[in-house]
Motif scaffolding. Structure first.
Motif, PDB file in Angstrom:
ATOM      1  N   UNK A 267       0.831  -1.200   0.000  1.00 59.70           N
ATOM      2  CA  UNK A 267       0.000   0.000   0.000  1.00 59.70           C
ATOM      3  C   UNK A 267       0.871   1.257   0.000  1.00 59.70           C
ATOM      4  N   UNK A 268       1.940   1.221   0.765  1.00 59.20           N
ATOM      5  CA  UNK A 268       2.826   2.385   0.877  1.00 59.20           C
ATOM      6  C   UNK A 268       4.276   1.917   0.917  1.00 59.20           C
ATOM      7  N   UNK A 269       5.175   2.830   0.552  1.00 62.44           N
ATOM      8  CA  UNK A 269       6.613   2.610   0.689  1.00 62.44           C
ATOM      9  C   UNK A 269       7.208   3.857   1.340  1.00 62.44           C
ATOM     10  N   UNK A 270       7.942   3.668   2.389  1.00 60.81           N
ATOM     11  CA  UNK A 270       8.655   4.772   3.031  1.00 60.81           C
ATOM     12  C   UNK A 270      10.081   4.755   2.503  1.00 60.81           C
ATOM     13  N   UNK A 302      21.544   0.363  -6.287  1.00 56.36           N
ATOM     14  CA  UNK A 302      20.812   1.595  -6.581  1.00 56.36           C
ATOM     15  C   UNK A 302      19.671   1.796  -5.593  1.00 56.36           C
ATOM     16  N   UNK A 303      19.180   0.696  -5.032  1.00 56.63           N
ATOM     17  CA  UNK A 303      18.109   0.771  -4.037  1.00 56.63           C
ATOM     18  C   UNK A 303      18.291  -0.374  -3.054  1.00 56.63           C
ATOM     19  N   UNK A 304      17.982  -0.105  -1.784  1.00 54.74           N
ATOM     20  CA  UNK A 304      18.028  -1.128  -0.752  1.00 54.74           C
ATOM     21  C   UNK A 304      16.642  -1.247  -0.139  1.00 54.74           C
ATOM     22  N   UNK A 305      16.065  -2.451  -0.236  1.00 54.88           N
ATOM     23  CA  UNK A 305      14.693  -2.693   0.204  1.00 54.88           C
ATOM     24  C   UNK A 305      14.715  -3.547   1.463  1.00 54.88           C
ATOM     25  N   UNK A 306      14.127  -3.034   2.537  1.00 55.70           N
ATOM     26  CA  UNK A 306      14.072  -3.788   3.781  1.00 55.70           C
ATOM     27  C   UNK A 306      12.943  -3.240   4.639  1.00 55.70           C
ATOM     28  N   UNK A 307      13.100  -3.300   5.967  1.00 54.62           N
ATOM     29  CA  UNK A 307      12.072  -2.771   6.856  1.00 54.62           C
ATOM     30  C   UNK A 307      12.680  -2.379   8.195  1.00 54.62           C
ATOM     31  N   UNK A 308      11.848  -1.756   9.025  1.00 49.41           N
ATOM     32  CA  UNK A 308      12.234  -1.341  10.384  1.00 49.41           C
ATOM     33  C   UNK A 308      13.429  -0.394  10.391  1.00 49.41           C
ATOM     34  N   UNK A 309      13.510   0.451   9.366  1.00 51.22           N
ATOM     35  CA  UNK A 309      14.578   1.449   9.294  1.00 51.22           C
ATOM     36  C   UNK A 309      14.234   2.621  10.222  1.00 51.22           C
ATOM     37  N   UNK A 310      15.141   3.008  11.086  1.00 50.69           N
ATOM     38  CA  UNK A 310      14.905   4.125  11.984  1.00 50.69           C
ATOM     39  C   UNK A 310      15.146   5.457  11.273  1.00 50.69           C
ATOM     40  N   UNK A 311      14.606   6.503  11.836  1.00 55.69           N
ATOM     41  CA  UNK A 311      14.676   7.836  11.229  1.00 55.69           C
ATOM     42  C   UNK A 311      16.110   8.216  10.856  1.00 55.69           C
ATOM     43  N   UNK A 312      17.012   8.144  11.812  1.00 53.55           N
ATOM     44  CA  UNK A 312      18.389   8.597  11.563  1.00 53.55           C
ATOM     45  C   UNK A 312      19.127   7.674  10.595  1.00 53.55           C
ATOM     46  N   UNK A 326       9.589  -1.193   3.339  1.00 49.58           N
ATOM     47  CA  UNK A 326       8.286  -1.665   2.864  1.00 49.58           C
ATOM     48  C   UNK A 326       7.441  -2.300   3.975  1.00 49.58           C
ATOM     49  N   UNK A 327       7.976  -2.352   5.199  1.00 51.78           N
ATOM     50  CA  UNK A 327       7.247  -2.948   6.310  1.00 51.78           C
ATOM     51  C   UNK A 327       7.715  -4.362   6.599  1.00 51.78           C
ATOM     52  N   UNK A 328       7.787  -4.704   7.881  1.00 60.42           N
ATOM     53  CA  UNK A 328       8.304  -6.013   8.290  1.00 60.42           C
ATOM     54  C   UNK A 328       7.402  -7.143   7.784  1.00 60.42           C
ATOM     55  N   UNK A 329       6.136  -7.049   8.068  1.00 57.34           N
ATOM     56  CA  UNK A 329       5.184  -8.076   7.633  1.00 57.34           C
ATOM     57  C   UNK A 329       5.198  -8.207   6.114  1.00 57.34           C
ATOM     58  N   UNK A 330       5.164  -7.070   5.447  1.00 66.78           N
ATOM     59  CA  UNK A 330       5.099  -7.066   3.983  1.00 66.78           C
ATOM     60  C   UNK A 330       6.341  -7.705   3.357  1.00 66.78           C
ATOM     61  N   UNK A 358      -4.574 -12.642   9.263  1.00 63.60           N
ATOM     62  CA  UNK A 358      -3.628 -11.552   9.005  1.00 63.60           C
ATOM     63  C   UNK A 358      -3.035 -11.115  10.336  1.00 63.60           C
ATOM     64  N   UNK A 359      -1.768 -11.387  10.529  1.00 68.58           N
ATOM     65  CA  UNK A 359      -1.123 -11.130  11.818  1.00 68.58           C
ATOM     66  C   UNK A 359      -0.410  -9.786  11.891  1.00 68.58           C
ATOM     67  N   UNK A 360      -0.421  -9.030  10.812  1.00 66.83           N
ATOM     68  CA  UNK A 360       0.274  -7.743  10.811  1.00 66.83           C
ATOM     69  C   UNK A 360      -0.333  -6.819  11.867  1.00 66.83           C
ATOM     70  N   UNK A 361       0.450  -6.387  12.883  1.00 68.95           N
ATOM     71  CA  UNK A 361      -0.085  -5.502  13.910  1.00 68.95           C
ATOM     72  C   UNK A 361      -0.174  -4.036  13.455  1.00 68.95           C
ATOM     73  N   UNK A 362       0.372  -3.751  12.281  1.00 70.85           N
ATOM     74  CA  UNK A 362       0.427  -2.374  11.790  1.00 70.85           C
ATOM     75  C   UNK A 362      -0.684  -2.153  10.765  1.00 70.85           C
ATOM     76  N   UNK A 363      -1.408  -1.070  10.921  1.00 75.81           N
ATOM     77  CA  UNK A 363      -2.475  -0.706   9.994  1.00 75.81           C
ATOM     78  C   UNK A 363      -2.135   0.624   9.315  1.00 75.81           C
ATOM     79  N   UNK A 364      -2.636   0.789   8.106  1.00 72.96           N
ATOM     80  CA  UNK A 364      -2.399   2.017   7.352  1.00 72.96           C
ATOM     81  C   UNK A 364      -3.733   2.711   7.093  1.00 72.96           C
ATOM     82  N   UNK A 365      -3.768   4.005   7.283  1.00 72.88           N
ATOM     83  CA  UNK A 365      -5.005   4.777   7.131  1.00 72.88           C
ATOM     84  C   UNK A 365      -4.898   5.678   5.915  1.00 72.88           C
TER      85      UNK A 365
END
Length: 365
Positions: A267-270, A302-312, A326-330, A358-365
């Motif tokens: 749904x989203x990519x940060x 050129x791109x690194x795809x993973x999850x749980x990346x912190x702000x800094x 892209x999110x841990x569950x995803x 669906x065990x993903x504890x994270x929801x997107x609005x």
């Protein structure tokens, strides 16, 4: 009828527990390994709802990626979801097995599945591990050399990358004097014997050490086998964290992000700022992967795809590549397909159920 221990043995032949990280808790977490199995539920996580689903589908075993228990439990009072899940599984006689970082670290595991979804070419481990290979050197009579090599190779020794049955031989003379209590296959007690021998050397993954040594002893003619082992510093390219590969045709960054969304069902990519070049080389890591950002840059991704990346940690991109969270569950939900494929191929008598919870504890609005 297959038993839980048969399922465990097969899964661990593919992703050995020796390959899990020190903090992990993969393996059989709940249940009796001797119990027979007719139905298995496959899930990314194990929660109370997943156990209820397993119960409704008459499953004796849940195979999951994430262990429900990471740290030791001192009480089982139902005070949190971990305790309640374990209690529910025990009450309903449902076993729980997890294959976690050991599945992450093999070259055919979690990251290979992501690479498959993205159709990456020439995919290889991003950060291979060291000290995972051993070398066996064993002395054997020349006439027994081929038989011994065959046994070692059948035990898994001598495979280096895409090359199988690898070995090195050197010839010489071995000498020994059996004592009165010895039972030599060659020579006599209290008489010095000299034999034309070969030194056979093979490399093997360290988790196969006991199997390789057992094969050596069974195939060797001597009562006392002369051999020695070394743990190697060599990099084991088939084992490690993340993967890196290439897409067939370079894409503009926005086009690739759209492609990533479509292929991974996102749904989203940060992500960080787009770079001023097309995307060709893609690095990936399922789950929490900020520890591999520097390796992705070093490999000129050129791109690194993973999850749980912190702000800094997003600042570490330094405009040298795009970091995409892209999110841990995803990033790991397709792991279920790995379990399904390897179990279906080897246990045709067991009904496999892909978990619908669906065990993903994270929801997107």
């Amino acid at each position: 009828m297959s038993k839980i221990k048969d399922i465990v043995q097969h899964l661990e032949s593919i992703a050995p527990l020796d390959y899990q990280e020190s903090y992990d808790n993969a393996g059989l977490i709940v249940g009796d390994a001797s119990k027979t199995v007719s139905n298995i539920l496959i899930s990314l996580d194990v929660t109370e709802e997943v156990v209820e689903e397993a119960k409704a589908k008459n499953c004796e075993l849940i195979v999951a990626h994430h262990p429900i228990i990471f740290k030791g439990l001192k009480k089982l009072t139902g005070s949190n979801y971990v305790e309640r899940t374990v209690i529910k599984a025990i009450k309903n006689d449902i076993a729980i097995y997890a294959s976690h970082t050991n599945l992450d670290n093999i070259s055919t595991g979690v990251n290979a599945k992501i690479a498959e979804k993205l159709s990456l070419r020439n995919a290889e481990v991003l950060s291979p591990k060291k000290r995972q290979l051993g070398k066996l050197s064993v002395f054997v009579p020349q006439e027994n050399t081929n038989e011994l090599k065959k046994a070692l190779h059948q035990a898994g020794a001598g495979q280096i990358g895409e090359y199988k049955d690898c070995a090195f031989e050197s010839s010489g003379k071995g000498s020994f004097l059996p004592t009165e209590k010895a039972n030599p296959s060659i020579g006599k007690s209290n008489k010095l014997e000299t034999v034309d021998e070969n030194k056979v050397e093979v490399i093997f993954p360290m988790h196969l050490k006991n199997k390789v040594l057992s094969a050596m002893h069974n195939a060797h003619p001597y009562e006392e086998v002369a051999y020695y082992l070394h743990q190697l510093e060599n990099t084991y390219n088939d084992l490690g964290s993340g993967m890196i590969g290439e897409i067939a045709e370079p894409m503009e960054p926005t086009d690739f992000l759209d492609y990533l969304k479509e292929r991974m069902g996102l749904k989203v990519i940060k992500h960080t700022k787009e770079i001023n070049r097309k995307i060709k080389k893609v690095a990936i890591c399922g789950g929490a992967g900020s520890f591999l950002i520097s390796q992705a840059k070093n490999k000129q991704a050129d791109i690194y795809i993973s999850s749980d990346i912190k702000y800094h940690e997003f600042f570490d991109a330094e405009e040298r590549l795009i970091i995409a969270d892209i999110g841990h569950y995803e990033s790991e939900r397709f792991t279920n397909e790995i379990f399904y494929a390897v179990l279906k191929e080897n246990f045709a008598n067991i009904a496999l159920h892909l978990g619908q919870t669906v065990t993903n504890p994270i929801k997107y609005y």
